[in-house]
Design an enzyme around this catalytic site. Structure first.
Site, PDB file in Angstrom:
ATOM      1  N   ASP A  43       0.307  -1.167  -0.274  1.00 27.36           N
ATOM      2  CA  ASP A  43       0.055   0.182  -0.079  1.00 27.36           C
ATOM      3  C   ASP A  43       0.427   1.239   0.225  1.00 27.36           C
ATOM      4  OD1 ASP A  43      -2.211  -1.737  -0.271  1.00 27.36           O
ATOM      5  OD2 ASP A  43      -2.804  -1.242   1.947  1.00 27.36           O
ATOM      6  N   ASP A  44       2.070   1.206   0.830  1.00 25.97           N
ATOM      7  CA  ASP A  44       2.766   2.646   1.122  1.00 25.97           C
ATOM      8  C   ASP A  44       3.544   3.111  -0.621  1.00 25.97           C
ATOM      9  OD1 ASP A  44       2.281   2.412   3.275  1.00 25.97           O
ATOM     10  OD2 ASP A  44       3.846   2.164   3.734  1.00 25.97           O
ATOM     11  N   SER A  90     -14.641   8.273  -2.718  1.00 25.73           N
ATOM     12  CA  SER A  90     -12.271   7.611  -2.262  1.00 25.73           C
ATOM     13  C   SER A  90     -12.603   8.715  -1.125  1.00 25.73           C
ATOM     14  CB  SER A  90     -11.670   7.605  -3.459  1.00 25.73           C
ATOM     15  OG  SER A  90     -10.764   6.922  -2.622  1.00 25.73           O
ATOM     16  N   LEU A  91     -12.091   8.584  -1.033  1.00 23.57           N
ATOM     17  CA  LEU A  91     -10.942   9.633   0.753  1.00 23.57           C
ATOM     18  C   LEU A  91      -9.412  10.354  -0.210  1.00 23.57           C
ATOM     19  CD1 LEU A  91     -11.880   8.023   3.617  1.00 23.57           C
ATOM     20  CD2 LEU A  91     -12.307  10.334   2.701  1.00 23.57           C
ATOM     21  N   LYS A 123      -9.781   4.071   9.651  1.00 18.47           N
ATOM     22  CA  LYS A 123     -10.305   3.834   8.455  1.00 18.47           C
ATOM     23  C   LYS A 123     -10.132   2.548   8.149  1.00 18.47           C
ATOM     24  CE  LYS A 123      -9.007   5.532   4.092  1.00 18.47           C
ATOM     25  NZ  LYS A 123      -8.697   4.206   3.078  1.00 18.47           N
ATOM     26  N   LYS A 293     -13.147  13.500  10.091  1.00 16.45           N
ATOM     27  CA  LYS A 293     -14.332  14.194   8.915  1.00 16.45           C
ATOM     28  C   LYS A 293     -15.221  15.801   9.916  1.00 16.45           C
ATOM     29  CE  LYS A 293     -15.558  10.004   7.426  1.00 16.45           C
ATOM     30  NZ  LYS A 293     -16.968   8.491   7.367  1.00 16.45           N
ATOM     31  N   CYS A 414      22.448 -31.356  15.648  1.00 19.39           N
ATOM     32  CA  CYS A 414      23.336 -32.986  16.180  1.00 19.39           C
ATOM     33  C   CYS A 414      23.391 -33.191  15.030  1.00 19.39           C
ATOM     34  CB  CYS A 414      22.452 -33.082  17.222  1.00 19.39           C
ATOM     35  SG  CYS A 414      21.105 -34.059  17.023  1.00 19.39           S
TER      36      CYS A 414
END
Ligand code: IVH
Length: 696
Positions: A43-44, A90-91, A123, A293, A414
């Protein structure tokens, strides 16, 4: 704030070709993301790529490509065939407190007045849906699609918790919100998928996307809805609207610790953002930011919306907890008890501010279930203090050069055989494979606390053949010790003195020193208090062990088996007077107390496990941060022992049931959570006074 995403704006592409490449990469990523939630980019990285594209387009407005993802809902990727009643927007994103402040200032300039109040909410990291109700009955559920039209996913509604088939009132409304898999639902989904031979979901969002679209699956995967918007409930301020949604029977984030909160000022809103960010790791579902908001409907109406996003709301993004990186190799490490555990070696990647180069792979069966290969692009998850783990490979990204993961044929330490009877493989020598590590562990500060018995000495003792296990320590003689290199008269005396002191350590510490699977410090204290003596512990059946808080039937069975394996060692320890302490067992004391309550004899007070008398009787106490003052020298285990001596129950996580949090320096999310829940918080100094009589 640690959780904030990076604030630096990425550099714009240097040439038209680089710009076209960036657009193509973003379009491909957005298409994959909205198709099934998978993505070749984290995402980043996607956010940074789009910001770089925007920067280029600002400088070269004449060169903007028609397929560019900027300014489009869902990056222009998603389509559907059912028109939305109003566009599903969207935002816009901000990545720092400064960016939030300048966004808010812009909004207030547009309004020509201060914003009346803010509403701050998580979110949710899922998929947006619109749910249509006629006369209170659910008639249709749509995905967001391209924002103008979405896909009909009504068939999936049944499996979505929090999205009722009938509302509490017979209204014509459309609820909008996010559908996601909680962490628990994600685990369940992957468990059921693997039993049906399907590949596990890479992460919760792709799981939610895949599940909503799927038809005719032979199994059921539950999802959860969180409402945050509605059409058909006019005139309500945002916080009121959320309350109304809950009243109608829909789930909202108000049911969570990160509940939406009205804030009078932006400064207050920023504090709430910090709180939600700090709570993030402890939330039972994923969030990828915090939404701010304008709360008042009048402010929202006046501000209006652009084609992509409302002007009255913005997402303050947090760093992704999932990242995509390459699996470079797998290491096999042998633990203290002979468990052979695989560990992923990763191309180092920064997740949530921490560089992750290794991640757990649990066990060989898990590797097979996930179908991992060396060279794969993999999803890695890390949250807060959680050990990073590899979720799944991005199968579509394979190039053909990936190699199968080689499983060890023999014990990598071992060289002896491997016991593959259980999912977690073990060296057949068990803890014998690890004699040195077992001795070091047993001598540790929270176990027998034998000063001077660190790594070098333990290796010497084991390699010389003087010590093969813990019991051998207690029969060591000075002459034997003097045969070791660099062991002078004084060192030998000191070591023997330290071992002598350790001989009388309390039962919980001796038990812990055994290193039985699933019995760390806390569990050892509970077991010791519950049974009162090693003899009673050894005599206990699985059912009796399962009576100890936190021990289920599975763990109880493991403890019984391991105790049986350790019988010879335990006999020798007993002969040496180690672990022979006897106290009033809580189980028996409880019976006596019950008898007394029903008119029986005895006035013996129960002890241990939080039932004893003392200033903390009946209280559940959590310790966090570093201790100071009189408690500065105490390890966490010693603090927990102190709490139990003072009659309380020591716990490691804060919940509604917590009575008190002792918060030392650098206390973090536990303190935030305690304050959220109204749990009393005390300093180490105040606490030291409270338990002064019990300080050793
Ligand atoms: S408000 C006009 N609130 O994030 C209303 N969206 O990146 C616009 N999301 O499309 C959306 N949690 O899918 C809103 N509390 C929340 C949200 C939220 C998650 C999603 C939603 C939106 C996306 C934008």
């Amino acid at each position: 704030m640690k959780d904030a995403a990076t604030t630096a704006t990425p550099a714009a592409p240097a040439s038209p070709e680089a710009y076209a490449d960036a657009v193509a990469t973003a379009v491909r990523a957005a298409a994959a993301y909205y198709a099934d939630g998978s993505t070749p980019l984290g995402d980043d990285e996607y956010d940074a790529l789009v910001r770089a594209i925007e920067a280029y387009e600002r400088e070269h407005p004449d060169q903007v490509l028609p397929e560019s993802p900027t300014g489009k809902v869902a990056g222009g990727a998603a389509v559907g065939d059912v028109p939305h009643s109003t566009p599903m927007l969207s935002l816009d994103n901000v990545f720092s407190a400064e960016e939030l402040e300048s966004w808010a200032a812009g909004l207030e300039r547009r309004l020509g007045r201060p914003v009346a109040a803010w509403c701050v909410e998580p979110k949710l990291d899922g998929l947006a849906v619109a749910a249509r109700y006629r006369a209170g009955r659910l008639t249709q559920v749509l995905t967001r699609g391209d924002g103008l039209a979405g896909e009909d996913i009504t068939h999936a509604a049944d499996a979505v918790l929090g999205l009722p088939a009938r509302l509490a009132e017979p209204l014509d409304v459309e609820l909008r919100g996010e559908v996601l898999l909680t962490h628990e639902q994600f685990e369940q989904a992957n468990a059921v998928r693997t039993t049906h031979g399907a590949t596990p979901f890479a992460h919760p969002r792709s799981g939610a996307a895949g599940t909503l679209r799927a038809k005719d699956r032979p199994y059921r995967v539950e999802l959860t809805f969180f409402g945050y918007d509605a059409h058909g409930l006019p005139g309500l301020d945002h916080a009121e609207l959320l309350a109304r949604l809950a009243e109608l029977g829909a789930n909202t984030a108000a049911s969570t610790e990160a509940a939406p909160r009205r804030c009078a000022t932006l400064a207050e809103a920023e504090q709430r953002i910090e709180k939600i960010a700090a709570l993030r790791a402890a939330l039972p579902f994923g969030i990828d930011g915090v939404v701010v908001k304008a709360d008042a409907v009048a402010d929202q109406e006046q501000a209006g919306s652009g084609s992509r996003a409302p002007r009255w709301a913005v997402a303050r993004k947090l760093q992704a907890q999932h990242k995509v990186t390459r699996l470079l190799g797998v290491e096999w490490n042998v633990g203290r008890t002979g468990i052979i555990a695989p560990r992923a070696v990763l191309d180092p990647v920064v997740i949530d501010g921490v560089t992750v180069a290794y991640a757990t792979l649990h066990n060989p069966a898990d590797i097979e279930r996930r179908g991992l290969m060396i060279g794969d692009q993999v999803f890695v998850y890390r949250a807060g203090d959680v050990i990073p783990r590899v979720e799944a490979p991005l199968v579509d990204e394979r190039t053909g050069s990936e190699q199968p993961i080689a499983f060890p044929e023999v014990c990598p330490r071992c060289g002896d055989a491997i016991d593959r009877a259980e999912q977690r493989w073990r060296c057949v020598r068990g803890r014998g494979c690890q004699a040195v590590a077992s001795v070091i562990y047993a001598a540790g500060r929270d176990q027998l606390d034998i000063e001077g018995l660190g790594g070098t000495r333990a290796v010497q003792l084991v390699e010389s053949g003087l010590v093969a296990d813990l019991a051998d320590l207690f029969t060591l003689t000075k002459d034997q010790l003097r045969t070791l290199e660099r062991m002078g008269e004084t060192s030998a005396d000191n070591l023997l003195g330290a071992i002598e002191t350790a001989r009388t350590r309390p039962l919980n510490r001796v038990f812990c020193a055994l290193g039985i699977r699933g019995t760390g410090r806390t569990m050892s204290r509970r077991i010791a208090a519950h049974f009162g003596s090693m003899v009673a512990i050894r005599a206990a059946h699985a059912e009796a062990l399962a009576g100890v808080d936190g021990i289920g039937p599975e763990k109880a069975a493991v403890i019984v088996t391991e105790l049986a394996e350790l019988a010879a060692l335990l006999d020798r320890l007993a002969e040496q007077g180690v672990g022979t302490e006897v106290t009033e067992p809580v189980a028996a004391a409880a019976v006596v107390a019950a008898a007394a309550a029903t008119g029986g004899a005895s006035a013996v007070g129960p002890v241990g496990e939080g039932t004893a008398a003392g200033p903390l009787a009946g209280q559940s106490v959590v310790v966090t941060g570093s201790m100071t003052g009189a408690l500065a020298e105490l390890s966490r285990n010693e603090m927990n022992e102190l709490i139990e001596r003072a009659g309380g129950k020591a716990s490691s996580s804060v919940s509604k049931r917590t009575s008190l949090l002792v918060a030392g320096e650098k206390a973090g999310s536990k303190r935030v959570k305690a304050e959220e829940l109204g749990v009393p918080v005390t300093t180490p100094e105040e606490f030291a006074v409270l338990v002064a009589d019990f300080l050793g």
